[in-house]
Structures are given as C-alpha cells and as structure tokens.
Design a protein around this motif. Structure first.
Motif, PDB file in Angstrom:
ATOM      1  N   ARG A  41      -1.750  15.022   9.871  1.00 46.16           N
ATOM      2  CA  ARG A  41      -1.675  14.466   8.514  1.00 46.16           C
ATOM      3  C   ARG A  41      -0.715  13.274   8.432  1.00 46.16           C
ATOM      4  NH1 ARG A  41      -4.251  17.015   4.498  1.00 46.16           N
ATOM      5  NH2 ARG A  41      -2.770  16.508   2.867  1.00 46.16           N
ATOM      6  N   LYS A  42       0.381  13.308   9.153  1.00 42.18           N
ATOM      7  CA  LYS A  42       1.305  12.168   9.118  1.00 42.18           C
ATOM      8  C   LYS A  42       0.691  10.947   9.782  1.00 42.18           C
ATOM      9  CE  LYS A  42       5.596  14.435   8.313  1.00 42.18           C
ATOM     10  NZ  LYS A  42       6.873  14.887   8.730  1.00 42.18           N
ATOM     11  N   ALA A  43      -0.048  11.152  10.862  1.00 45.04           N
ATOM     12  CA  ALA A  43      -0.732  10.025  11.509  1.00 45.04           C
ATOM     13  C   ALA A  43      -1.814   9.462  10.595  1.00 45.04           C
ATOM     14  CB  ALA A  43      -1.328  10.462  12.846  1.00 45.04           C
ATOM     15  N   THR A  44      -2.524  10.343   9.904  1.00 44.76           N
ATOM     16  CA  THR A  44      -3.551   9.900   8.962  1.00 44.76           C
ATOM     17  C   THR A  44      -2.922   9.090   7.839  1.00 44.76           C
ATOM     18  OG1 THR A  44      -4.961  11.799   9.449  1.00 44.76           O
ATOM     19  CG2 THR A  44      -5.355  10.667   7.363  1.00 44.76           C
ATOM     20  N   SER A  45      -1.824   9.593   7.300  1.00 47.19           N
ATOM     21  CA  SER A  45      -1.170   8.865   6.202  1.00 47.19           C
ATOM     22  C   SER A  45      -0.620   7.531   6.689  1.00 47.19           C
ATOM     23  CB  SER A  45      -0.058   9.706   5.564  1.00 47.19           C
ATOM     24  OG  SER A  45       1.074   9.803   6.402  1.00 47.19           O
ATOM     25  N   ALA A  46      -0.038   7.501   7.880  1.00 43.33           N
ATOM     26  CA  ALA A  46       0.510   6.244   8.403  1.00 43.33           C
ATOM     27  C   ALA A  46      -0.590   5.200   8.562  1.00 43.33           C
ATOM     28  CB  ALA A  46       1.219   6.488   9.734  1.00 43.33           C
ATOM     29  N   GLN A  47      -1.697   5.598   9.159  1.00 40.20           N
ATOM     30  CA  GLN A  47      -2.817   4.677   9.335  1.00 40.20           C
ATOM     31  C   GLN A  47      -3.265   4.121   7.985  1.00 40.20           C
ATOM     32  OE1 GLN A  47      -6.349   6.072  11.563  1.00 40.20           O
ATOM     33  NE2 GLN A  47      -7.516   5.372   9.800  1.00 40.20           N
ATOM     34  N   ALA A  48      -3.406   4.998   7.005  1.00 41.01           N
ATOM     35  CA  ALA A  48      -3.860   4.573   5.679  1.00 41.01           C
ATOM     36  C   ALA A  48      -2.837   3.660   5.006  1.00 41.01           C
ATOM     37  CB  ALA A  48      -4.146   5.792   4.811  1.00 41.01           C
ATOM     38  N   LEU A  49      -1.558   3.980   5.102  1.00 41.86           N
ATOM     39  CA  LEU A  49      -0.530   3.144   4.478  1.00 41.86           C
ATOM     40  C   LEU A  49      -0.543   1.731   5.050  1.00 41.86           C
ATOM     41  CD1 LEU A  49       2.541   5.561   4.221  1.00 41.86           C
ATOM     42  CD2 LEU A  49       0.974   4.883   2.397  1.00 41.86           C
ATOM     43  N   TYR A  50      -0.640   1.614   6.373  1.00 39.90           N
ATOM     44  CA  TYR A  50      -0.684   0.291   6.996  1.00 39.90           C
ATOM     45  C   TYR A  50      -1.940  -0.472   6.577  1.00 39.90           C
ATOM     46  CZ  TYR A  50       3.274   1.513   9.987  1.00 39.90           C
ATOM     47  OH  TYR A  50       4.509   1.868  10.456  1.00 39.90           O
ATOM     48  N   ASP A  51      -3.077   0.224   6.553  1.00 40.69           N
ATOM     49  CA  ASP A  51      -4.326  -0.439   6.155  1.00 40.69           C
ATOM     50  C   ASP A  51      -4.276  -0.902   4.704  1.00 40.69           C
ATOM     51  OD1 ASP A  51      -5.344  -0.057   8.695  1.00 40.69           O
ATOM     52  OD2 ASP A  51      -6.638   1.638   8.131  1.00 40.69           O
ATOM     53  N   ILE A  52      -3.762  -0.060   3.831  1.00 36.26           N
ATOM     54  CA  ILE A  52      -3.646  -0.432   2.420  1.00 36.26           C
ATOM     55  C   ILE A  52      -2.725  -1.639   2.278  1.00 36.26           C
ATOM     56  CG2 ILE A  52      -2.690   0.298   0.188  1.00 36.26           C
ATOM     57  CD1 ILE A  52      -3.787   3.152   0.920  1.00 36.26           C
ATOM     58  N   ASP A  53      -1.599  -1.624   2.968  1.00 34.04           N
ATOM     59  CA  ASP A  53      -0.660  -2.738   2.870  1.00 34.04           C
ATOM     60  C   ASP A  53      -1.295  -4.024   3.392  1.00 34.04           C
ATOM     61  OD1 ASP A  53       2.052  -4.298   3.827  1.00 34.04           O
ATOM     62  OD2 ASP A  53       2.365  -2.965   2.118  1.00 34.04           O
ATOM     63  N   GLU A  54      -2.085  -3.900   4.461  1.00 33.47           N
ATOM     64  CA  GLU A  54      -2.754  -5.078   5.024  1.00 33.47           C
ATOM     65  C   GLU A  54      -3.754  -5.674   4.027  1.00 33.47           C
ATOM     66  OE1 GLU A  54      -5.721  -6.239   8.702  1.00 33.47           O
ATOM     67  OE2 GLU A  54      -4.548  -4.403   8.834  1.00 33.47           O
ATOM     68  N   HIS A  55      -4.462  -4.825   3.300  1.00 38.09           N
ATOM     69  CA  HIS A  55      -5.507  -5.301   2.392  1.00 38.09           C
ATOM     70  C   HIS A  55      -5.036  -5.586   0.966  1.00 38.09           C
ATOM     71  CE1 HIS A  55      -7.974  -3.698   5.648  1.00 38.09           C
ATOM     72  NE2 HIS A  55      -8.838  -4.597   5.251  1.00 38.09           N
ATOM     73  N   HIS A  56      -3.977  -4.947   0.528  1.00 36.32           N
ATOM     74  CA  HIS A  56      -3.515  -5.090  -0.857  1.00 36.32           C
ATOM     75  C   HIS A  56      -2.082  -5.602  -0.951  1.00 36.32           C
ATOM     76  CE1 HIS A  56      -7.037  -3.038  -2.569  1.00 36.32           C
ATOM     77  NE2 HIS A  56      -6.953  -2.252  -1.511  1.00 36.32           N
ATOM     78  N   GLY A  57      -1.470  -5.942   0.167  1.00 34.47           N
ATOM     79  CA  GLY A  57      -0.080  -6.382   0.178  1.00 34.47           C
ATOM     80  C   GLY A  57       0.076  -7.879  -0.017  1.00 34.47           C
ATOM     81  N   GLU A  58       1.310  -8.330   0.116  1.00 38.15           N
ATOM     82  CA  GLU A  58       1.658  -9.723  -0.138  1.00 38.15           C
ATOM     83  C   GLU A  58       0.950 -10.711   0.786  1.00 38.15           C
ATOM     84  OE1 GLU A  58       5.877 -10.157  -0.094  1.00 38.15           O
ATOM     85  OE2 GLU A  58       6.153  -8.759  -1.743  1.00 38.15           O
ATOM     86  N   LEU A  59       0.616 -10.282   1.990  1.00 41.70           N
ATOM     87  CA  LEU A  59      -0.008 -11.199   2.938  1.00 41.70           C
ATOM     88  C   LEU A  59      -1.479 -11.452   2.661  1.00 41.70           C
ATOM     89  CD1 LEU A  59       1.657  -9.994   6.253  1.00 41.70           C
ATOM     90  CD2 LEU A  59       2.298 -11.927   4.802  1.00 41.70           C
ATOM     91  N   SER A  60      -2.103 -10.624   1.818  1.00 42.93           N
ATOM     92  CA  SER A  60      -3.539 -10.786   1.599  1.00 42.93           C
ATOM     93  C   SER A  60      -3.944 -10.796   0.128  1.00 42.93           C
ATOM     94  CB  SER A  60      -4.303  -9.677   2.319  1.00 42.93           C
ATOM     95  OG  SER A  60      -3.906  -8.429   1.834  1.00 42.93           O
ATOM     96  N   SER A  61      -2.993 -10.725  -0.766  1.00 39.08           N
ATOM     97  CA  SER A  61      -3.340 -10.661  -2.183  1.00 39.08           C
ATOM     98  C   SER A  61      -2.368 -11.490  -3.014  1.00 39.08           C
ATOM     99  CB  SER A  61      -3.304  -9.208  -2.670  1.00 39.08           C
ATOM    100  OG  SER A  61      -3.552  -9.153  -4.047  1.00 39.08           O
ATOM    101  N   SER A  62      -2.919 -12.222  -3.963  1.00 36.18           N
ATOM    102  CA  SER A  62      -2.048 -12.970  -4.868  1.00 36.18           C
ATOM    103  C   SER A  62      -1.410 -12.044  -5.908  1.00 36.18           C
ATOM    104  CB  SER A  62      -2.828 -14.084  -5.566  1.00 36.18           C
ATOM    105  OG  SER A  62      -3.923 -13.553  -6.274  1.00 36.18           O
ATOM    106  N   HIS A  63      -1.971 -10.834  -6.045  1.00 34.14           N
ATOM    107  CA  HIS A  63      -1.411  -9.798  -6.922  1.00 34.14           C
ATOM    108  C   HIS A  63      -1.246  -8.526  -6.095  1.00 34.14           C
ATOM    109  CE1 HIS A  63      -1.991 -12.314 -10.399  1.00 34.14           C
ATOM    110  NE2 HIS A  63      -3.234 -12.524 -10.032  1.00 34.14           N
ATOM    111  N   PRO A  64      -0.220  -8.483  -5.234  1.00 40.24           N
ATOM    112  CA  PRO A  64      -0.072  -7.321  -4.347  1.00 40.24           C
ATOM    113  C   PRO A  64       0.252  -6.037  -5.108  1.00 40.24           C
ATOM    114  CG  PRO A  64       1.848  -8.752  -4.197  1.00 40.24           C
ATOM    115  CD  PRO A  64       0.854  -9.455  -5.083  1.00 40.24           C
TER     116      PRO A  64
END
Length: 130
Positions: free
Chosen positions: A60-83
C-alpha cells in the motif's frame, strides 16, 4: 483551492462519480472500480478521471507513493498553471501513505473529512526531481 482526489479503495465503485463531480480523480483500477470509472468518464467526457494499477509488490505504501508522484507530475507546478494545493485520499489510512513521498513532494497532513483525509502542499513546496 485546487484539490485532487486519490482513491485507493479497490471497492470504491459507484462513489467515483460523486467525487469526480468535485475535482480531478485518480482511482485504483479494480473489478469494482473499473465499471464505475468508465461510467464516470462517459458522464464527464473522460476529463480528469485517471485509473492506475498498483505496483506488482501490492504494498500500500508503494502504491500510494507511485500515485502521489504521478499526481504531482500531472497536476503540480511543472505541468499546470493552476497546480493542486491539496489531495483528498479515500480508502486508506494516513499510515498507508508513503511518508518519504509526502516529504519529498512537500505534502503534510491537514485534517480529515467524513470519508477521506487531506494532505496539503506546504507553502513554497516545489517538486522538481524524484
């Protein structure tokens, strides 16, 4: 405040639709969730509903880590004007979430709702490398 939902419950099912009405959703793929994901995508034109598979370890921790990184990559400051500023995590306890990923991504606990707990970006937090 821009929020993103992370659903780690493999039995979340039809509740996906109600969460997707409020914010972008990342949902753990499963027999129960997959039909609900497809239904919600048909209602909302497929926008902002992402399914993901857990890593082979099933941890579960590996699953959550993978998801957190993916979410940050797609919805974070580096890819969104409204992170995103906060994550609502459904179907998991705070102990199920990778503390290392939280620290690296600048996320901290920020309370709970009836059905989820909240992680919020620290002021000035910026994910730049993994």
């Amino acid at each position: 405040m821009k929020s993103v939902a992370l659903i780690l419950d493999p039995e979340f099912g039809q509740r996906v639709e109600s969460v997707a009405r409020e914010m972008p959703v990342w949902v753990l793929a499963s027999r129960s969730n997959d039909p609900a994901i497809e239904h919600a995508r048909s209602l909302f034109g497929g926008h902002d509903i992402t399914s993901f598979f857990p890593p082979r370890t099933g941890d579960r921790k590996a699953t959550s880590a993978q998801a957190l990184y993916d979410i940050d990559e797609h919805h974070g400051e580096l890819s969104s004007s409204h992170p995103y500023e906060e994550l609502l995590i459904f179907g998991a306890a705070p102990a199920d979430v990778s503390p290392e990923a939280m620290e690296e991504l600048g996320l901290e606990p920020a309370g709970a709702r009836k059905d989820a707990f909240v992680l919020r970006k620290r002021d000035g937090a910026d994910y730049t490398t993994r």
